[in-house]
Design an enzyme around this catalytic site. Structure first.
Site, PDB file in Angstrom:
ATOM      1  N   THR A 190      -1.371 -26.287  -8.838  1.00 53.09           N
ATOM      2  CA  THR A 190       0.009 -26.277  -9.335  1.00 53.09           C
ATOM      3  C   THR A 190       0.951 -26.860  -8.290  1.00 53.09           C
ATOM      4  OG1 THR A 190      -0.338 -24.458 -10.851  1.00 53.09           O
ATOM      5  CG2 THR A 190       1.887 -24.713 -10.015  1.00 53.09           C
TER       6      THR A 190
ATOM      7  N   HIS B 195      -8.259 -23.033 -19.244  1.00 50.85           N
ATOM      8  CA  HIS B 195      -7.962 -22.085 -18.160  1.00 50.85           C
ATOM      9  C   HIS B 195      -8.261 -20.663 -18.651  1.00 50.85           C
ATOM     10  CE1 HIS B 195      -6.568 -20.367 -14.586  1.00 50.85           C
ATOM     11  NE2 HIS B 195      -5.485 -21.095 -14.354  1.00 50.85           N
TER      12      HIS B 195
ATOM     13  N   ASN C  42      -7.830 -16.336 -13.491  1.00 53.33           N
ATOM     14  CA  ASN C  42      -6.637 -16.028 -12.684  1.00 53.33           C
ATOM     15  C   ASN C  42      -5.554 -15.193 -13.352  1.00 53.33           C
ATOM     16  OD1 ASN C  42      -7.758 -17.244 -10.490  1.00 53.33           O
ATOM     17  ND2 ASN C  42      -6.754 -19.227 -10.789  1.00 53.33           N
TER      18      ASN C  42
ATOM     19  N   TYR D 162      -4.349 -15.238 -16.364  1.00 57.29           N
ATOM     20  CA  TYR D 162      -3.514 -15.831 -17.407  1.00 57.29           C
ATOM     21  C   TYR D 162      -4.025 -15.367 -18.779  1.00 57.29           C
ATOM     22  CZ  TYR D 162      -1.557 -18.162 -13.408  1.00 57.29           C
ATOM     23  OH  TYR D 162      -0.959 -18.380 -12.195  1.00 57.29           O
TER      24      TYR D 162
ATOM     25  N   ASN E 251      -2.728 -12.206  -9.988  1.00 57.98           N
ATOM     26  CA  ASN E 251      -1.850 -11.860 -11.110  1.00 57.98           C
ATOM     27  C   ASN E 251      -2.161 -10.509 -11.727  1.00 57.98           C
ATOM     28  OD1 ASN E 251      -0.112 -14.147 -11.019  1.00 57.98           O
ATOM     29  ND2 ASN E 251      -1.778 -15.377 -11.843  1.00 57.98           N
TER      30      ASN E 251
ATOM     31  N   GLY F  34      -9.850 -27.155  -3.400  1.00 55.80           N
ATOM     32  CA  GLY F  34      -8.455 -27.100  -3.808  1.00 55.80           C
ATOM     33  C   GLY F  34      -7.546 -27.592  -2.705  1.00 55.80           C
TER      34      GLY F  34
END
Ligand code: PHB
Length: 359
Positions: free
Chosen positions: A27, A176, A179, A181, A236, A317
């Site tokens: 991101t 996705h 994480n 979400y 998260n 990453g």
């Protein structure tokens, strides 16, 4: 000396890769106008096109799916056209690029949501997490629980996003599912207290993720479809009470769909790999196609793991942010540059397209 398999070509479903090094989705919050990829996005990805595969940053499938300011979307014509500039440029440089398609669920803020309404989630439980809005990190807003009747709409938004990604020239998509979400919120029982067919048992909690995977594979072909999973990452604020049984089941079902790959974050996202015991080898065994390993890999660990056949591809990453020519540096043993944390989220070319190559 035999050649390090990391630097050899590989067939990922319908996509042929020049090597086994993958750029993980990152991101960068630079899609400042209408969530259209920003002016420097094509240059940024093209600079990194020597990766065997680029997985473009998490991209929302709808406005409701957005959780941070200036992240790109793939639901408007302008966004599709913006991504087309990126994919054409990467392909001209000989690279391969897929798009990570994303719904954040409860990891959002009312100021980003349509009509300023609460974000949506499996259950009305706030995420213990921060989101980036108004150029700063703020706590997430309390979500509302999705109605059963709304879930087919989520599946069809993912399906449309995948079709749009192909229209934009991507070689495939990564769903996705990680994480904390939306899809991961359904899977993990601390975020999902539903009592309908999408809550409770391992099978019920996996249902939405598997419906999305089936719809996307049906839309664009299983050979162009993969999914990212993070069985034990606390990012998260989500956790499953029995992650091994939960993810053994999920991966077994994904295998039946013939997906091209699973992309597994081993351990805590961008944190320790050994946060808890988990048998990633069981996931690899349960899945016939490609296993992409991620989190905390360096050349030594990736070389060991590819030689031991523990994974097929390795996603890096943060190293790709500061080292656009990461593959060449890993190959030659050149030192790796460090990222500038100040320029990660938002801004322009600085800290985005101005990291130098070694040559
Ligand atoms: C983030 O924007 O911080 C972010 C986005 C997607 C992830 C992880 C973190 O999978």
């Amino acid at each position: 000396m035999t050649q390090n398999a990391l630097f050899t070509s590989y067939t990922l479903g319908d996509i042929t890769l020049a090597n086994r090094i993958v750029m993980a989705p990152l991101t960068r919050n630079r899609a400042a106008k209408d969530c259209v990829p920003g002016p420097h996005a094509a240059e940024y990805y093209t600079q990194r096109a020597s990766a065997g595969l680029l997985i473009a940053e998490a991209t929302q499938i709808s406005q409701q799916g957005q959780g941070y300011q200036d992240t790109p979307g793939i639901y408007s014509e302008a966004q599709i056209a913006g991504w087309r500039l990126v994919t054409d440029s990467v392909h001209a440089a000989g690279g391969k690029i897929i798009l990570q398609i994303w719904h954040v669920g409860r990891v959002s803020h009312v100021d980003l949501q349509p009509g300023g309404l609460p974000p949506v989630a499996p259950s009305a439980i706030r995420a213990e997490a921060m989101v980036f809005v108004h150029n700063r990190f703020v706590p997430t807003s309390k979500p509302r629980a999705l109605e059963l009747a709304e879930l087919p709409g989520i599946v069809s938004d993912f399906r449309k996003a995948a079709a749009n990604a192909i229209s934009a020239g991507f070689d495939g998509v990564e769903i996705h599912g990680a994480n904390g979400y939306l899809l991961d919120q359904f899977v993990k029982d601390d975020a999902n207290t539903r009592t309908d067919a999408y809550g409770g048992s391992i099978k019920n909690r996996a249902r939405l993720m598997l419906e999305v995977a089936a719809a996307v594979a049906d839309e664009i072909g299983a050979g162009r479809t993969g999914i990212r999973l993070s069985p034990v990452s606390p990012l998260n604020g989500t956790a499953a009470s029995d992650p091994q049984a939960q993810f053994d089941y999920i991966v077994g079902e994904l295998d039946k769909l013939g997906l091209a790959f699973i992309h597994v974050i081993e351990g805590s996202t961008a944190g320790p790999r050994d946060v808890t015991t988990f048998d990633y080898g069981a996931l690899r065994q349960a899945f016939s196609n490609t296993y992409i390993a991620n989190n905390g890999y360096d050349l030594k660990l990736a070389t060991e793991r590819v030689a031991a056949d523990r994974a097929d591809l390795f996603a890096f990453g943060r190293a790709f942010i500061a080292n656009p020519d990461l593959v060449a540096r890993l190959k030659s043993g050149a030192p790796l540059a460090e990222i500038d944390p100040e320029t990660l989220y938002g801004g322009g070319a600085k800290g985005y397209t101005d990291y130098p190559t070694t040559a």
